[in-house]
Design a protein around this motif. Structure first.
Motif, short mmCIF file in Angstrom:
data_model
loop_
_atom_site.label_atom_id
_atom_site.label_comp_id
_atom_site.label_asym_id
_atom_site.label_seq_id
_atom_site.Cartn_x
_atom_site.Cartn_y
_atom_site.Cartn_z
N ARG A 120 -5.32 -5.99 72.01
CA ARG A 120 -4.67 -5.04 71.17
C ARG A 120 -4.96 -3.41 71.20
NH1 ARG A 120 -1.20 -8.84 71.75
NH2 ARG A 120 -1.85 -10.85 70.72
N TYR A 184 -4.74 -5.31 58.39
CA TYR A 184 -5.42 -6.13 57.13
C TYR A 184 -5.16 -5.41 56.10
CZ TYR A 184 -7.71 -9.35 60.36
OH TYR A 184 -7.75 -10.22 61.16
N PHE A 185 -4.85 -4.07 55.83
CA PHE A 185 -4.57 -3.41 54.68
C PHE A 185 -3.68 -2.43 55.09
CE2 PHE A 185 -8.36 -4.97 53.06
CZ PHE A 185 -9.46 -4.67 53.69
N ARG A 186 -2.30 -2.93 54.54
CA ARG A 186 -1.19 -2.26 55.14
C ARG A 186 -0.87 -0.76 54.37
NH1 ARG A 186 2.21 -5.49 58.13
NH2 ARG A 186 0.53 -6.82 59.00
N ASP A 187 -1.90 -0.21 53.31
CA ASP A 187 -1.80 0.73 52.75
C ASP A 187 -2.64 1.96 53.59
OD1 ASP A 187 -3.96 0.09 49.81
OD2 ASP A 187 -4.14 -0.30 52.06
N MET A 188 -3.13 1.33 54.78
CA MET A 188 -3.90 2.30 55.49
C MET A 188 -3.25 3.53 56.08
SD MET A 188 -7.03 2.02 56.29
CE MET A 188 -7.96 3.39 56.80
N ILE A 191 -3.00 6.07 53.35
CA ILE A 191 -4.44 6.46 53.13
C ILE A 191 -4.67 7.53 54.10
CG2 ILE A 191 -6.80 6.10 53.00
CD1 ILE A 191 -6.10 3.32 51.99
N VAL A 274 -2.68 -11.15 65.25
CA VAL A 274 -0.94 -11.86 65.34
C VAL A 274 -0.97 -12.64 63.90
CG1 VAL A 274 -0.03 -13.80 66.35
CG2 VAL A 274 -0.73 -11.76 67.58
N ASP A 275 -2.03 -13.42 63.49
CA ASP A 275 -1.72 -14.27 62.38
C ASP A 275 -1.40 -13.06 61.13
OD1 ASP A 275 -4.93 -16.17 62.87
OD2 ASP A 275 -2.98 -16.08 63.90
N LEU A 276 -1.65 -12.01 61.06
CA LEU A 276 -1.21 -11.20 59.87
C LEU A 276 0.06 -10.32 60.28
CD1 LEU A 276 -4.11 -11.73 58.76
CD2 LEU A 276 -3.38 -9.96 57.20
N TYR B 17 -4.02 -21.29 58.68
CA TYR B 17 -3.50 -19.97 58.16
C TYR B 17 -3.61 -19.88 56.67
CZ TYR B 17 -0.78 -19.37 62.44
OH TYR B 17 -0.35 -19.13 63.86
N PRO B 24 -1.27 -7.43 52.27
CA PRO B 24 -2.41 -7.08 51.79
C PRO B 24 -2.78 -5.62 51.81
CG PRO B 24 -2.28 -7.79 54.00
CD PRO B 24 -0.99 -7.91 53.47
N THR B 25 -3.65 -5.07 50.75
CA THR B 25 -3.67 -3.67 50.89
C THR B 25 -5.25 -3.49 50.50
OG1 THR B 25 -3.37 -3.74 48.52
CG2 THR B 25 -1.48 -2.93 49.78
N LEU B 26 -5.65 -2.18 50.66
CA LEU B 26 -7.09 -1.93 50.52
C LEU B 26 -7.33 -1.96 48.93
CD1 LEU B 26 -9.52 -1.05 51.97
CD2 LEU B 26 -8.79 1.20 51.96
#
Lengths: 277, 402
Positions: A120, A184-188, A191, A274-276, B17, B24-26
């Motif tokens: 990835r 994992y953190f979609r607001d990255m 930011i 991939v799981d997310l 799963y 998900p967010t920080l």
């Protein structure tokens, strides 16, 4: 080659680093192929596309130079100010453009990534490489610009090579970490975009280091890794800022730490991103 | 290098799963650190274990949600198991419907190179095989047009052509057997057969049981993430049917009737799987009444191998009468075989009320029809062709007009 020729064994434990390095090395064809695809797709249809990639930092430089020399009276004695600024905006443009673009690199390719395996890390690296392709004409333009303004070339011009390599390394290290975190953190991505705005002002793009007086502000600006790259570029073109080498240790420290973080992140999560997605 | 004993091996593989309620967010993460919510968890696959030898073809069948796609993702190396291990020897090529990594602005030629590289081919392999890929996809005239102008059929052909050219050690085929027109499907099957003969292991996921029966020597039957059967294909397909029927038993508590055996008899009256068009055939089944029912409906369904219903008929109109509890009835439905050559399935059943769950069906029987030559389509209506010469009548009319 994407998937490793010998096959794989997957368990819930992270892969050995040797495996990751081998996989990445085998994927170099893929990186080039995807970067060219990205580059061609970006610039094929838009007639101004390439011109924009070169023109944007140039326009930024012109505006900044005009504003800061006329309005804020920033002076760089002995050094041509427009060239000074253009060097900075070019390097900054590459850096900020790359990290904002790369932060969504993995998530954007969810379709492809969920169907077939390839390391990835390839995806943010492709963003970097694609931006390097767009960066090269600007470099040429920078030299032309410098000569046009009577800035002499010399031995110091060879510093462009370590400067470019450092810039690419810094952008890559941030890009890899941002892309992994964004899964994992979609607001990255927001930011990063938000951070880029104040970050510009703290990166000594349009003012020399000598403008700063000792104090917290100067320390912060020297600790900013982007400052190191920008003063290195300036040393190659218009001449070094006074005390410029003080900005370098932080820059290389960031590069080292971020690459280490990237290795840890991808080692652990490469096969479960991939799981997310 | 000595050839490995297996191409694919799963040992106690499981995949869990975690269900996230929201993106998900920080910021959200920081909040969650304080409040420990119970997140939803789902084991998509659990305790899955099987091996595929080089050159072998194994099918994975099961209802939707059984865990087939997750298993395929683990075999492709796309996702790691939460438990156990998944091992693959060699290069894996997923045969997917639409080209992976295709970009609409790029030409077919450029996309072949991108797609091929993603699938693990080297540039020199692509150079060497390029013409072969283009001719397999039959896109010689269009290869330098941007693919956004391609029809969906053209995209599929190109995607397949590249995936097949990748010469993998393990080929994963996912529901792709239903795509593309018949001549192209045949080409794909032939190429898959060639690859198998060369030692590639093939794993097929499909709902088309006929195709699975034709391609696979063994199947894995999955249900709700667990393997229910691993073994020879015909036994596996029976096990799958039992599973489905078992499910039907679960939906209603106790049915008032039970369907015992189902048989398909040919013209001679013997059980058979081959029928001749134009002959009579009989679908016969036994029913046991556990409760007294009034006017139940006995019916049969004939379907093509892709599940299209050709003919469904029943005793609905004629009242069948009253059947007391404890009676066993044999129902024989006799019909003239009016079908073109092909594979079909037949099922018999009994319905006791208009409620949609009030039905019990027997086993699905697959059978083959040897049809009249040159008849194509879903049904053979046995048309008779009559030719009348009109030329003389025309001459008469024109001579009268004069």
């Amino acid at each position: 080659m994407a998937a490793v020729a010998n096959g794989f064994q997957l368990t819930d434990r992270p892969a050995p680093i040797r495996q990751i390095a081998a996989d990445l090395w085998h994927s170099r064809d893929l990186v080039v192929m995807l970067a060219r695809k990205d580059f061609v797709a970006r610039f094929r249809r838009a007639t101004i596309g390439m011109a924009w990639a070169v023109g944007l930092p140039l326009i930024q430089a012109v505006v900044l130079a005009a504003v800061f020399s006329a309005v804020a009276r920033v002076k760089t004695p002995g050094v041509n100010y427009p060239t000074f600024v253009y060097t900075g905006t070019l390097a900054w443009s590459f850096f900020s453009g790359t990290i904002t673009g790369a932060s969504t690199a993995i998530v954007d390719q969810a379709g492809m990534a969920s169907k077939i395996y390839f390391p990835r890390a390839v995806l943010p690296i492709v963003t970097v490489v694609s931006n390097v392709f767009a960066f090269l004409p600007s470099m040429v333009l920078l030299i032309v610009f410098a000569l046009a303004f009577g800035v002499p070339l010399g031995l110091h011009t060879f510093l462009l090579i370590p400067a470019a390599l450092t810039l690419i390394a810094l952008a890559s290290s941030f890009a890899l970490v941002a892309a992994a975190l964004h899964v994992y953190f979609r607001d990255m991505r927001y930011i990063v975009q938000a951070a880029v705005l104040p970050w510009f002002w703290a990166s000594a793009v349009f003012f020399p280091l000598s403008y700063l007086h000792h104090g917290v502000l100067k320390t912060l600006i020297l600790l900013n890794p982007a400052t190191g790259v920008i003063v290195l570029f300036r040393a190659a073109i218009v001449g070094a800022d006074r005390g410029w080498t003080a900005a370098l240790p932080s820059c290389y420290a960031f590069i080292g730490v971020l690459f280490a973080a990237a290795i840890l992140l991808y080692r652990r999560f490469d096969r479960v991103f991939v799981d997310l997605l | 290098m000595s050839s490995p004993t297996y191409a694919v091996r799963l040992v106690d593989a499981g995949k869990r799963y975690v269900k996230y309620d929201d993106v998900p967010t920080l910021i959200g993460f920081a909040k969650r650190l304080r409040a420990r919510n119970t997140r939803g968890e789902l084991w998509a696959v659990r305790h899955l274990e099987f091996e595929v030898a080089p050159g072998e073809t194994v099918g994975i069948i099961g209802r939707n949600g059984a865990g087939k796609t997750t298993t395929l993702q683990m075999l492709a190396g796309v996702t790691a198991p939460t438990e156990g291990s998944v091992s693959v020897h060699g290069r894996v090529s997923p045969l997917i419907a639409v080209g992976v990594g295709f970009h609409p602005e790029l030409t077919g030629r450029e996309n072949v190179y991108v797609n091929g590289t993603v699938l693990g081919m080297r540039r020199r392999d692509l150079d060497r095989q390029f013409d072969e890929i283009v001719s397999f996809a039959e896109l010689e005239k269009f290869i330098d047009t941007p693919v956004k102008f391609y029809s969906s059929g053209m995209l599929v052909r190109l995607g397949f052509a590249v995936a097949i050219a990748a010469r993998p050690d393990v080929l994963l085929v996912d529901e792709v057997l239903a795509v593309g027109d018949l001549p192209f499907q045949i080409k794909c099957f032939q190429r898959i057969a060639e690859i198998r003969a060369a030692g590639t292991a093939v794993v097929v996921v499909s709902h088309n049981l006929t195709a699975v029966r034709n391609l696979c020597s063994r199947v894995v039957v999955m249900e709700s993430g667990s393997p229910r059967f691993v073994g020879p294909t015909s036994e596996g397909i029976s096990a799958y049917h039992e599973l489905i029927e078992g499910r039907q038993h679960d939906t209603t508590t106790t049915a008032p009737v039970r369907v015992l055996g189902t048989e398909l008899l040919g013209a001679s009256g013997e059980p058979t799987v081959r029928l001749q068009a134009g002959e009579d055939a009989t679908l016969r089944f036994e029913v046991e009444f556990l409760q007294t029912l009034q006017d139940p409906v006995f019916g049969i369904t004939l379907e093509t191998d892709s599940g299209i219903v050709i003919y469904q008929d029943s005793t609905f109109v004629e009242k069948s009468g009253r059947f007391d509890a404890g009676r066993r009835i044999r129902c024989a439905a006799r019909f003239r075989v009016s079908l073109p050559t092909g594979t079909y399935s037949a099922r018999a059943g009994i319905k006791w009320s208009t409620h949609e769950d009030a039905i019990r069906m027997g086993h699905m029987l697959l059978f083959f029809v040897e049809g009249r030559p040159f008849v194509v389509g879903t049904a053979d209506m046995n048309a008779s062709f009559e030719l009348d010469d009109l030329s003389a009548a025309v001459n008469q009319d024109s001579s009268e007009a004069k």
